[in-house]
Write a protein that holds these residues in place. Sequence first.
Motif, PDB file in Angstrom:
ATOM      1  N   GLY A 515       0.796  -1.222   0.000  1.00 47.86           N
ATOM      2  CA  GLY A 515       0.000   0.000   0.000  1.00 47.86           C
ATOM      3  C   GLY A 515       0.829   1.272   0.000  1.00 47.86           C
ATOM      4  O   GLY A 515       0.272   2.376   0.032  1.00 47.86           O
ATOM      5  N   GLU A 516       2.161   1.142  -0.064  1.00 50.46           N
ATOM      6  CA  GLU A 516       3.027   2.320  -0.069  1.00 50.46           C
ATOM      7  C   GLU A 516       2.947   3.021  -1.419  1.00 50.46           C
ATOM      8  O   GLU A 516       2.997   2.373  -2.457  1.00 50.46           O
ATOM      9  N   PRO A 517       2.811   4.352  -1.421  1.00 54.26           N
ATOM     10  CA  PRO A 517       2.731   5.050  -2.715  1.00 54.26           C
ATOM     11  C   PRO A 517       4.042   4.938  -3.482  1.00 54.26           C
ATOM     12  O   PRO A 517       5.132   4.971  -2.905  1.00 54.26           O
ATOM     13  N   ARG A 518       3.915   4.792  -4.794  1.00 50.74           N
ATOM     14  CA  ARG A 518       5.082   4.702  -5.663  1.00 50.74           C
ATOM     15  C   ARG A 518       4.933   5.733  -6.774  1.00 50.74           C
ATOM     16  O   ARG A 518       3.887   5.811  -7.427  1.00 50.74           O
ATOM     17  N   PHE A 519       5.970   6.509  -6.972  1.00 52.01           N
ATOM     18  CA  PHE A 519       5.965   7.570  -7.976  1.00 52.01           C
ATOM     19  C   PHE A 519       6.612   7.050  -9.255  1.00 52.01           C
ATOM     20  O   PHE A 519       7.689   6.447  -9.220  1.00 52.01           O
ATOM     21  N   LEU A 520       5.947   7.298 -10.375  1.00 53.54           N
ATOM     22  CA  LEU A 520       6.406   6.816 -11.674  1.00 53.54           C
ATOM     23  C   LEU A 520       6.567   7.976 -12.641  1.00 53.54           C
ATOM     24  O   LEU A 520       5.771   8.920 -12.625  1.00 53.54           O
ATOM     25  N   MET A 521       7.571   7.874 -13.491  1.00 49.36           N
ATOM     26  CA  MET A 521       7.762   8.848 -14.560  1.00 49.36           C
ATOM     27  C   MET A 521       7.695   8.096 -15.878  1.00 49.36           C
ATOM     28  O   MET A 521       8.370   7.081 -16.047  1.00 49.36           O
ATOM     29  N   LEU A 522       6.846   8.554 -16.791  1.00 52.47           N
ATOM     30  CA  LEU A 522       6.753   7.904 -18.093  1.00 52.47           C
ATOM     31  C   LEU A 522       8.121   7.897 -18.776  1.00 52.47           C
ATOM     32  O   LEU A 522       8.910   8.836 -18.634  1.00 52.47           O
ATOM     33  N   HIS A 523       8.391   6.836 -19.515  1.00 51.94           N
ATOM     34  CA  HIS A 523       9.686   6.667 -20.161  1.00 51.94           C
ATOM     35  C   HIS A 523      10.057   7.883 -21.005  1.00 51.94           C
ATOM     36  O   HIS A 523      11.212   8.334 -20.997  1.00 51.94           O
ATOM     37  N   ILE A 524       9.089   8.419 -21.717  1.00 47.67           N
ATOM     38  CA  ILE A 524       9.352   9.547 -22.617  1.00 47.67           C
ATOM     39  C   ILE A 524       9.755  10.782 -21.822  1.00 47.67           C
ATOM     40  O   ILE A 524      10.693  11.500 -22.175  1.00 47.67           O
ATOM     41  N   ILE A 525       9.048  11.036 -20.735  1.00 49.74           N
ATOM     42  CA  ILE A 525       9.382  12.183 -19.888  1.00 49.74           C
ATOM     43  C   ILE A 525      10.729  11.947 -19.210  1.00 49.74           C
ATOM     44  O   ILE A 525      11.554  12.863 -19.071  1.00 49.74           O
ATOM     45  N   ARG A 526      10.962  10.700 -18.794  1.00 51.82           N
ATOM     46  CA  ARG A 526      12.223  10.383 -18.118  1.00 51.82           C
ATOM     47  C   ARG A 526      13.417  10.622 -19.054  1.00 51.82           C
ATOM     48  O   ARG A 526      14.445  11.163 -18.633  1.00 51.82           O
ATOM     49  N   GLU A 527      13.290  10.236 -20.316  1.00 48.45           N
ATOM     50  CA  GLU A 527      14.391  10.447 -21.250  1.00 48.45           C
ATOM     51  C   GLU A 527      14.696  11.938 -21.401  1.00 48.45           C
ATOM     52  O   GLU A 527      15.860  12.350 -21.435  1.00 48.45           O
ATOM     53  N   PHE A 528      13.658  12.740 -21.459  1.00 51.68           N
ATOM     54  CA  PHE A 528      13.825  14.193 -21.544  1.00 51.68           C
ATOM     55  C   PHE A 528      14.563  14.715 -20.314  1.00 51.68           C
ATOM     56  O   PHE A 528      15.510  15.497 -20.409  1.00 51.68           O
ATOM     57  N   ALA A 529      14.115  14.279 -19.117  1.00 51.25           N
ATOM     58  CA  ALA A 529      14.712  14.763 -17.878  1.00 51.25           C
ATOM     59  C   ALA A 529      16.155  14.287 -17.732  1.00 51.25           C
ATOM     60  O   ALA A 529      17.012  15.014 -17.198  1.00 51.25           O
ATOM     61  N   LEU A 530      16.441  13.076 -18.198  1.00 55.52           N
ATOM     62  CA  LEU A 530      17.820  12.585 -18.141  1.00 55.52           C
ATOM     63  C   LEU A 530      18.754  13.464 -18.968  1.00 55.52           C
ATOM     64  O   LEU A 530      19.911  13.702 -18.577  1.00 55.52           O
ATOM     65  N   GLU A 531      18.276  13.938 -20.098  1.00 59.78           N
ATOM     66  CA  GLU A 531      19.089  14.843 -20.913  1.00 59.78           C
ATOM     67  C   GLU A 531      19.378  16.136 -20.157  1.00 59.78           C
ATOM     68  O   GLU A 531      20.496  16.659 -20.185  1.00 59.78           O
ATOM     69  N   ARG A 532      18.345  16.649 -19.466  1.00 57.80           N
ATOM     70  CA  ARG A 532      18.557  17.864 -18.684  1.00 57.80           C
ATOM     71  C   ARG A 532      19.579  17.619 -17.568  1.00 57.80           C
ATOM     72  O   ARG A 532      20.425  18.468 -17.274  1.00 57.80           O
ATOM     73  N   LEU A 533      19.499  16.443 -16.951  1.00 57.57           N
ATOM     74  CA  LEU A 533      20.428  16.104 -15.864  1.00 57.57           C
ATOM     75  C   LEU A 533      21.852  16.032 -16.387  1.00 57.57           C
ATOM     76  O   LEU A 533      22.791  16.533 -15.754  1.00 57.57           O
ATOM     77  N   SER A 534      22.015  15.435 -17.555  1.00 57.65           N
ATOM     78  CA  SER A 534      23.346  15.328 -18.146  1.00 57.65           C
ATOM     79  C   SER A 534      23.885  16.696 -18.542  1.00 57.65           C
ATOM     80  O   SER A 534      25.060  17.001 -18.313  1.00 57.65           O
ATOM     81  N   GLU A 535      23.021  17.540 -19.106  1.00 53.99           N
ATOM     82  CA  GLU A 535      23.448  18.881 -19.515  1.00 53.99           C
ATOM     83  C   GLU A 535      23.883  19.716 -18.317  1.00 53.99           C
ATOM     84  O   GLU A 535      24.761  20.578 -18.435  1.00 53.99           O
ATOM     85  N   ALA A 536      23.287  19.432 -17.157  1.00 53.30           N
ATOM     86  CA  ALA A 536      23.660  20.174 -15.943  1.00 53.30           C
ATOM     87  C   ALA A 536      24.952  19.656 -15.329  1.00 53.30           C
ATOM     88  O   ALA A 536      25.457  20.227 -14.351  1.00 53.30           O
ATOM     89  N   GLY A 537      25.521  18.566 -15.863  1.00 50.77           N
ATOM     90  CA  GLY A 537      26.761  18.019 -15.350  1.00 50.77           C
ATOM     91  C   GLY A 537      26.616  17.287 -14.028  1.00 50.77           C
ATOM     92  O   GLY A 537      27.607  17.093 -13.314  1.00 50.77           O
ATOM     93  N   ASP A 538      25.377  16.873 -13.698  1.00 50.23           N
ATOM     94  CA  ASP A 538      25.126  16.282 -12.392  1.00 50.23           C
ATOM     95  C   ASP A 538      24.864  14.784 -12.465  1.00 50.23           C
ATOM     96  O   ASP A 538      24.593  14.149 -11.448  1.00 50.23           O
ATOM     97  N   SER A 539      24.934  14.213 -13.653  1.00 49.08           N
ATOM     98  CA  SER A 539      24.490  12.838 -13.853  1.00 49.08           C
ATOM     99  C   SER A 539      25.314  11.831 -13.053  1.00 49.08           C
ATOM    100  O   SER A 539      24.762  10.942 -12.394  1.00 49.08           O
ATOM    101  N   ASP A 540      26.653  11.957 -13.082  1.00 49.25           N
ATOM    102  CA  ASP A 540      27.506  10.972 -12.406  1.00 49.25           C
ATOM    103  C   ASP A 540      27.235  10.951 -10.914  1.00 49.25           C
ATOM    104  O   ASP A 540      27.134   9.873 -10.299  1.00 49.25           O
ATOM    105  N   ARG A 541      27.131  12.119 -10.310  1.00 42.38           N
ATOM    106  CA  ARG A 541      26.915  12.204  -8.863  1.00 42.38           C
ATOM    107  C   ARG A 541      25.587  11.556  -8.473  1.00 42.38           C
ATOM    108  O   ARG A 541      25.497  10.814  -7.491  1.00 42.38           O
ATOM    109  N   VAL A 542      24.548  11.806  -9.283  1.00 39.32           N
ATOM    110  CA  VAL A 542      23.230  11.252  -8.981  1.00 39.32           C
ATOM    111  C   VAL A 542      23.223   9.739  -9.181  1.00 39.32           C
ATOM    112  O   VAL A 542      22.690   8.981  -8.358  1.00 39.32           O
TER     113      VAL A 542
END
Length: 903
Positions: A515-542
């Motif tokens: 019954g614990e809530p689980r947060f999901l991100m659609l694959h398409i949105i996730r791919e977009f956000a991953l690009e933003r994360l990489s552009e910010a130079g924060d991907s490795d740390r995360v």
Amino acid sequence: MPLSAAGDLPTGTATFLFTDIQGSTALVQQLGIERWKDVLDTHYALLREQFSANGGVEVNTEGDAFFVAFSQATQAVAACAAGQRALHEHDWPPDAVVRVRMGLHTGEAALVGGDYMGLDIHRAARVASSAHGGQVVLSDVTRALVEDALPDGVGLIDLGEHRLKDLARPERIWQLRIDGLPDSFPPIKSLDSTPNNLPTQLTSFVGRDKELAEARTLLQGARLLTLTGPGGTGKTRLSLQLAAEVADDFKHGVYFVPLAPVSDPDLVGTAIADVLSIREFGNRPPLDLVVESLKDKQTLLVLDNFEQVTEAAPGVNRILKEAPDVKVVVSSRSPLKIYGEQEFPIPPLGLPDPNALGSVEALSQFEAVRLFIERAVSVKPNFAVTNENAPAVAGICALVDGLPLAIELAAARIRLFSPEAMLKRLETSLADLGGGARDLPARQQTLRGAIQWSYELLDRQVAHLMDTFSVFVGGATLEHAEAVIGALDPELDVLAGLEALLDQSMVRIIEGTGGEPRFLMLHIIREFALERLSEAGDSDRVRDRHAEVFLELVEAAAPQLTGPNEAAALDGIATEHDNIRASLVWLMQHKDTAEAMRLAAGMWRYWQRRGPLVEGRERIDAVLALPGGDEHPLERMALLEAAGGVAWWQGLPNESASYYEDALVIARAHGTQADVARQLYNASFPLLGGDPDKRARGVEVAREAYELYKGMGDRLGEARAMWAIGGHYATERQFEESLKWNDPAVEIMREVGEPFDVAWVLHSDGLGALNVGQFDRAHSSLAESLGILVAAGDSSGLTILLGDYADLARAEEDIDRAFRLRGAAAAIQDLTGSALEDLMQTAWQSYRLEHPMDNERARRLFRQGQTFTSQQAVAYALGEWQPEPVPEEEPAAGTEAATTGSA
């Protein structure tokens, strides 16, 4: 329900008939279920007789409705006229007169499996829905085909052009005039009967029937209904179709207000006023005039794309307060959060399970696949889904998360790529889904544009949280989100940020384990956000922190995967399997060898019990090949132990022995006495059933483990070693001696052991009892073992126990049962990649009971067992379910014969 085989249905150009009973809901309430059933059956019989007599083929029936196809339009018209006469002449009870509406349209439709698809099918259904009970209406296309060849006593009445509720182009509608039957009806049901500005749609409405019905129900009880979801979910299309469906309820009009071009909340009133044709403002605010215009009217407003003008929500609230007969449907990424609002989150379209794909016909019933097919046919009329390309179509739909916009953009590419080629490209990047229809807003022409539109409206801190959250694959619990994101940015309120993303439809929420809530991100949105994360130079740390969190999770869960709470622990790993995979890949890519070895070693028992073993083997071997493993001997020992276990369950004893021997060498050099005992115990198993020298060595190794465990006072280890020794005696057909070692092992296991241990000792006990003729004991032990493994969801173990039950059935001379159970075991074995049952048959073939049987019948029984679900196989083994008898004759030619193995 489909009624006809695909080969019976007309192909090419056909005429499609839809019918249903007017006022059927009221009739059910009036007559009661039993009388209604009699009336319904009579209606079926009367119409079927006429449809069949005139060449009609039933496609399906649902409730009181028919869908029938005719190869010739003249036959369809004759069937309708005869059917209406039969209904009219029947002696119905006074309170149960049946009036059926019928609609005909002729066109082309793709035949997929046993069902039709295409725009013309939807058109026919809409033509029928415009009619009244007792009326037959037809499209202009059908009229042109039949007007010179009408049956005697049948004529045509021109009802004029109408916009049907599919929002497509206007259609000229004609009515059949049937001598002796009423031909005067109210105006047909179309959008023309209600003032509206609903835009014409060039494509059919596909795949949202359930949501449309639910939205209609919600709108009945609410005055403000907000459809929420990220860009591309089809909110606008659903809101338009909903407005068309309910138009008859709003006598003063249904009005669509597009707000995409509006960025200033103060201009929302002006946009509504423009749609309502309010031109003279003077010095008064436009919203005042809107409220004044609507206050005494039954009107529906559809406010589209409200997300960028959310500050205008109080104005919507004012309209609802001061105009009590007005209702509002809003499409938006986020709710308006005003009193009386009913939010309706729009889910992605229904998807098939990519791991359990069925026939083409079954796949076409899923909304996402159906939408892809219909849109693909519209751009490439000869496109067809086949058994060969169906998995790729399903894969495309799954890869884009069932988002309608994404599916439509993918289908538009079918001119250029086969489904297989398209899937391959999309697996690399979703950037290919661009170039949508030029008349769509720019933000809807590509997925990137739709998501960028939504992203730019986010608060910067929330946008940063969204980028960071994209590291999760398959979603995350709040606990894990805080463990990753909160640890990297302690100032960030993760819960508040996720709630903001939820409000903006950038994440979804489902109920997770316990019954614990689980947060999901659609694959398409996730791919977009991953690009933003990489552009910010924060991907490795995360990603580093993400891997730390899931390594901790696996190492905490690993000891519990065979413990008292094994089912919950296995379920927990299953829920996070995608995150764990991503973590392992990241560690391997960055040569974090020690951590990668720890993670893979911790996962092996999950791969063994839940599968797939092939994946486990590939990942373990890849980690073993990483540089620097020898610098971490204890981690390498644990991973070699995992590799040996996976190879053993794959039925590869020589490879298993090699891994276990290497692990034993490390244990003797670097490990504790407990490590040495455990590796000796492991190393004894691949020696089961070998040549006499190997078998002798196996007993020797197992006894050495036994003495070490006994010396340490480790009773659980002692019991495990006793079980291993008993197993070796069983391979020598020394069953009495085997049971002597098993009996005390069972007692100790029950006292201090884990369910996993108890199950496997009972498995051996059952087989030993079987071979000494103690069938009651065999049944009891195997039933308890099976129950433990089923409760844990142990699919690999299930193959072994079904094989045990097959042997028990053969010992009891129930040969049909034995072959069915062997087939069921083989089917599950194919899914898991576990071949240990085959190895055990080879090792213990000397005591597997043999019985001669006709080979053809054996194959049929085996094949039938292969069709059982896991639940059916278990119930059959326990005598709680019985399948249909197998046919005496071989199935039709072309059915692939199964292999019976040594069954």
